[in-house]
Structures are given as C-alpha cells and as structure tokens.
Motif scaffolding. Structure first.
Motif: not given
Length: 111
Positions: A10, A26-27, A39-42, A70, A73, A76, A97, A101
């Motif tokens: 990250f 981002y990851l 993007s983790t959108k955080r 995180l 995430f 996942q 990815k 997504t």
C-alpha cells in the motif's frame, strides 16, 4: 501458469489538487515484474502514514478501522489469486486487478 514472483504494498498517491493535505491510499500488485495499481478509495494524511508497514500510525478508532480495512483488502488479493488458480487462469497483476474490481472476463473497449 504459476507466477515466479508475487507481491503487493500500500502507498499514498498525490491527489490532483496539489494543495490538498490528504492523499489516496493505493495498492500496488506486482506479478513477475509487471505491476498494476488499485485505488482503495480511502484517504490518509501523509504525516500519519508509515510507508514501511503500509499502514496508518495511531491508536484511535478511525485509525484502527482504516488499518482493518487495509488488512481485509490485502486478503482479497489472496482470494482473487486463489480463484484464478482454482479456475486455471493465468495469474497476472492485470487479472488480479480485474477480479478485485469485478471486471474479469468483461470485454475491453479500445478507443
């Protein structure tokens, strides 16, 4: 095809608004030397970010919640990798990815 190398981390990425003090988390996934970012959108303030661990420093509730997010995430990523392997699909950064997504197997429109 089994990958020879696999890794992720990250990191913070500058927003388009340069005067904004917070940055997006981002990851970055790397498989066999090829990488892709998700993007983790955080968001996180750079002063609170620990680049070595790829997590937020602190002990308040919001920080613990973000670090838990995180961790999930990251799990996942491994679930996506396992899914690709179980379905005998190629494990690549792009495929991981797309699985994460929800775009795996959808046709890509090239313009």
């Amino acid at each position: 095809m089994i990958e020879k190398s696999f890794g992720y981390f990250f990191f913070l990425k500058q927003t388009k608004n340069k005067c904004d003090d917070v940055r997006f988390i981002y990851l970055k996934i790397t498989v066999n030397g090829k990488s892709n970012e998700i993007s983790t959108k955080r968001k996180c303030e750079p002063s609170k970010w620990d680049a070595r661990s790829g997590r937020v420093n602190g002990s308040n509730v919001a920080t613990k919640e973000l670090n838990r997010f995180l961790n999930v995430f990251a799990m996942q990523v491994y679930q996506a990798k396992r899914w690709l392997m179980e379905n005998k699909k190629e494990v690549s950064a792009q495929a991981l990815k797309e699985v994460m997504t929800g775009n795996y197997g959808k046709p890509r429109i090239i313009s």
